[in-house]
Design a protein around this motif. Structure first.
Motif, PDB file in Angstrom:
ATOM      1  N   CYS A  68       0.831  -1.206   0.000  1.00 57.33           N
ATOM      2  CA  CYS A  68       0.000   0.000   0.000  1.00 57.33           C
ATOM      3  C   CYS A  68       0.866   1.258   0.000  1.00 57.33           C
ATOM      4  N   ALA A  69       1.930   1.229   0.820  1.00 61.63           N
ATOM      5  CA  ALA A  69       2.829   2.380   0.894  1.00 61.63           C
ATOM      6  C   ALA A  69       3.497   2.638  -0.451  1.00 61.63           C
ATOM      7  N   GLY A  70       3.882   1.568  -1.140  1.00 60.43           N
ATOM      8  CA  GLY A  70       4.494   1.714  -2.457  1.00 60.43           C
ATOM      9  C   GLY A  70       3.543   2.316  -3.470  1.00 60.43           C
ATOM     10  N   ILE A  71       2.289   1.876  -3.436  1.00 62.85           N
ATOM     11  CA  ILE A  71       1.279   2.423  -4.344  1.00 62.85           C
ATOM     12  C   ILE A  71       1.061   3.906  -4.055  1.00 62.85           C
ATOM     13  N   ARG A  84      -3.799   5.515  12.951  1.00 59.05           N
ATOM     14  CA  ARG A  84      -2.836   5.526  11.852  1.00 59.05           C
ATOM     15  C   ARG A  84      -3.521   5.198  10.527  1.00 59.05           C
ATOM     16  N   ILE A  85      -4.399   4.209  10.563  1.00 54.75           N
ATOM     17  CA  ILE A  85      -5.091   3.776   9.353  1.00 54.75           C
ATOM     18  C   ILE A  85      -6.054   4.852   8.856  1.00 54.75           C
ATOM     19  N   MET A  86      -6.735   5.532   9.777  1.00 59.08           N
ATOM     20  CA  MET A  86      -7.653   6.586   9.365  1.00 59.08           C
ATOM     21  C   MET A  86      -6.897   7.749   8.725  1.00 59.08           C
ATOM     22  N   LEU A  87      -5.685   8.018   9.206  1.00 61.73           N
ATOM     23  CA  LEU A  87      -4.871   9.054   8.575  1.00 61.73           C
ATOM     24  C   LEU A  87      -4.525   8.652   7.148  1.00 61.73           C
ATOM     25  N   PHE A  88      -4.205   7.382   6.970  1.00 59.80           N
ATOM     26  CA  PHE A  88      -3.903   6.831   5.652  1.00 59.80           C
ATOM     27  C   PHE A  88      -5.119   6.932   4.725  1.00 59.80           C
ATOM     28  N   GLY A 131       1.718  15.991  -1.291  1.00 59.43           N
ATOM     29  CA  GLY A 131       2.408  16.200  -0.016  1.00 59.43           C
ATOM     30  C   GLY A 131       1.719  15.472   1.123  1.00 59.43           C
ATOM     31  N   ALA A 132       0.379  15.476   1.115  1.00 57.68           N
ATOM     32  CA  ALA A 132      -0.372  14.768   2.152  1.00 57.68           C
ATOM     33  C   ALA A 132      -0.075  13.273   2.116  1.00 57.68           C
ATOM     34  N   MET A 133      -0.039  12.710   0.921  1.00 58.68           N
ATOM     35  CA  MET A 133       0.221  11.276   0.784  1.00 58.68           C
ATOM     36  C   MET A 133       1.658  10.932   1.177  1.00 58.68           C
ATOM     37  N   LEU A 134       2.607  11.766   0.795  1.00 60.22           N
ATOM     38  CA  LEU A 134       4.009  11.527   1.171  1.00 60.22           C
ATOM     39  C   LEU A 134       4.177  11.557   2.688  1.00 60.22           C
ATOM     40  N   TYR A 135       3.464  12.458   3.337  1.00 57.55           N
ATOM     41  CA  TYR A 135       3.545  12.551   4.794  1.00 57.55           C
ATOM     42  C   TYR A 135       3.117  11.243   5.447  1.00 57.55           C
ATOM     43  N   ILE A 194       5.612   3.440   6.623  1.00 54.38           N
ATOM     44  CA  ILE A 194       6.922   2.776   6.615  1.00 54.38           C
ATOM     45  C   ILE A 194       7.372   2.402   8.037  1.00 54.38           C
ATOM     46  N   PRO A 195       7.279   3.321   9.012  1.00 53.21           N
ATOM     47  CA  PRO A 195       7.649   2.907  10.376  1.00 53.21           C
ATOM     48  C   PRO A 195       6.846   1.720  10.881  1.00 53.21           C
ATOM     49  N   GLU A 196       5.549   1.681  10.561  1.00 53.33           N
ATOM     50  CA  GLU A 196       4.711   0.566  11.014  1.00 53.33           C
ATOM     51  C   GLU A 196       5.150  -0.755  10.407  1.00 53.33           C
ATOM     52  N   THR A 197       5.511  -0.764   9.135  1.00 54.05           N
ATOM     53  CA  THR A 197       5.908  -2.017   8.476  1.00 54.05           C
ATOM     54  C   THR A 197       7.272  -2.504   8.940  1.00 54.05           C
ATOM     55  N   HIS A 198       8.036  -1.648   9.616  1.00 51.74           N
ATOM     56  CA  HIS A 198       9.366  -2.024  10.093  1.00 51.74           C
ATOM     57  C   HIS A 198       9.404  -2.298  11.600  1.00 51.74           C
ATOM     58  N   ALA A 199       8.226  -2.391  12.208  1.00 47.99           N
ATOM     59  CA  ALA A 199       8.182  -2.479  13.670  1.00 47.99           C
ATOM     60  C   ALA A 199       7.994  -3.891  14.216  1.00 47.99           C
ATOM     61  N   HIS A 200       7.820  -4.893  13.340  1.00 49.32           N
ATOM     62  CA  HIS A 200       7.462  -6.229  13.839  1.00 49.32           C
ATOM     63  C   HIS A 200       8.360  -7.345  13.308  1.00 49.32           C
ATOM     64  N   GLY A 201       9.509  -6.969  12.746  1.00 49.33           N
ATOM     65  CA  GLY A 201      10.434  -7.990  12.279  1.00 49.33           C
ATOM     66  C   GLY A 201      10.238  -8.446  10.848  1.00 49.33           C
ATOM     67  N   TYR A 202       9.325  -7.808  10.115  1.00 52.48           N
ATOM     68  CA  TYR A 202       9.068  -8.197   8.730  1.00 52.48           C
ATOM     69  C   TYR A 202       9.501  -7.101   7.761  1.00 52.48           C
ATOM     70  N   GLN A 203      10.507  -6.308   8.166  1.00 54.64           N
ATOM     71  CA  GLN A 203      10.874  -5.137   7.374  1.00 54.64           C
ATOM     72  C   GLN A 203      11.408  -5.465   5.989  1.00 54.64           C
TER      73      GLN A 203
END
Length: 252
Positions: free
Chosen positions: A40-43, A108-112, A210-214, A221-230
């Motif tokens: 999703c982040a990549g898209i 976090r998801i609602m911000l997304f 800019g909103a999407m980049l934020y 990205i921080p969320e996807t790197h927080a559980h060992g599956y980065q």
């Protein structure tokens, strides 16, 4: 007017089609959650850069390059401020207020989701403005096709995160429908405002970018790197970005 309606409905239906696909693949193992979010982040990264910021720069006069920079920074600042409002969005999610406030994931998801919704309006306007030039409707249809194809994966990526955060399927469907309807409003605004929209479009596109980049940088990205599956999340992000790149180049 028929062309405008067809364009608007096509953009909305593409988002809805993506949402249906999202429901079809909603039951993923929990350890794949970071991978899906990475995709999703990549898209979103591809959509923000290739679909919003680059077109904003191309539409701007060389002497007005600052408009794009201001738009991007304002979009990021807006999401930064909106971040404080997400705990109050329980009316949208249907989750109990106290549970919503304590659920960092849903915030976090609602911000997304809000970032995706924000960019639908200028994106629709970009399609609608083109139909004012009746001598070159081919370009307007090309924009509509490109945005429609981009809307399919964007519709998909809204569904799974909301469901995983505990939002009920019907409410998730309503949220995705509302996001799709914003595209129709954007097309109508773009066509109706005409030359005014053309002048405003670079700022609006940059703002949405800019909103999407934020959101991608600060939340996803921080969320996807927080559980060992980065590692797998990183490759999923690259795949998501390449998906948008391929779509953009395929239908130029």
């Amino acid at each position: 007017m028929t062309n405008i309606l067809i364009s608007a409905v096509a953009l909305c239906l593409a988002t809805m089609f993506g949402s249906v696909l999202g429901f079809a693949i909603k039951r993923l193992p929990h350890n794949w959650n970071d991978t899906v979010l990475g995709y999703c982040a990549g898209i979103m990264l591809g959509a923000s850069v290739l679909g919003l910021i680059v077109p904003a720069a191309e539409l701007s006069h060389p002497s007005q390059w600052w408009v794009v920079i201001v738009g991007v920074m304002l979009g990021a600042l807006f999401l930064n401020v909106l971040d404080y409002a997400t705990p109050h969005l329980h009316h949208i999610t249907g989750i109990e207020p106290e549970q919503h406030r304590q659920n960092s994931s849903i915030n976090r998801i609602m911000l997304f989701v809000m970032a995706i919704a924000i960019h639908k309006l200028p994106e629709g306007m970009a399609a609608g403005v083109g139909f004012n030039n009746t001598a070159d409707l081919g370009n307007a249809w090309a924009v509509t096709l490109g945005i429609s194809l981009q809307n399919i994966p964007e519709g998909m990526v809204v569904i799974s995160p909301l469901l995983l955060a505990g939002v009920k399927p019907f409410r998730t469907f309503l949220i995705s429908t509302a996001i799709g309807l914003l595209e129709i409003v954007g097309v109508m605004l773009g066509y109706g405002l005409g030359a005014i929209s053309q002048a405003m479009l670079p700022l609006l596109l940059a703002f949405a970018g800019g909103a999407m980049l934020y959101v991608v940088s600060d939340e996803m990205i921080p969320e996807t790197h927080a559980h060992g599956y980065q590692k797998q999340a990183t490759y999923a992000l690259l795949l998501g970005f390449l998906t948008l790149l391929f779509m953009e180049r395929m239908f130029e």
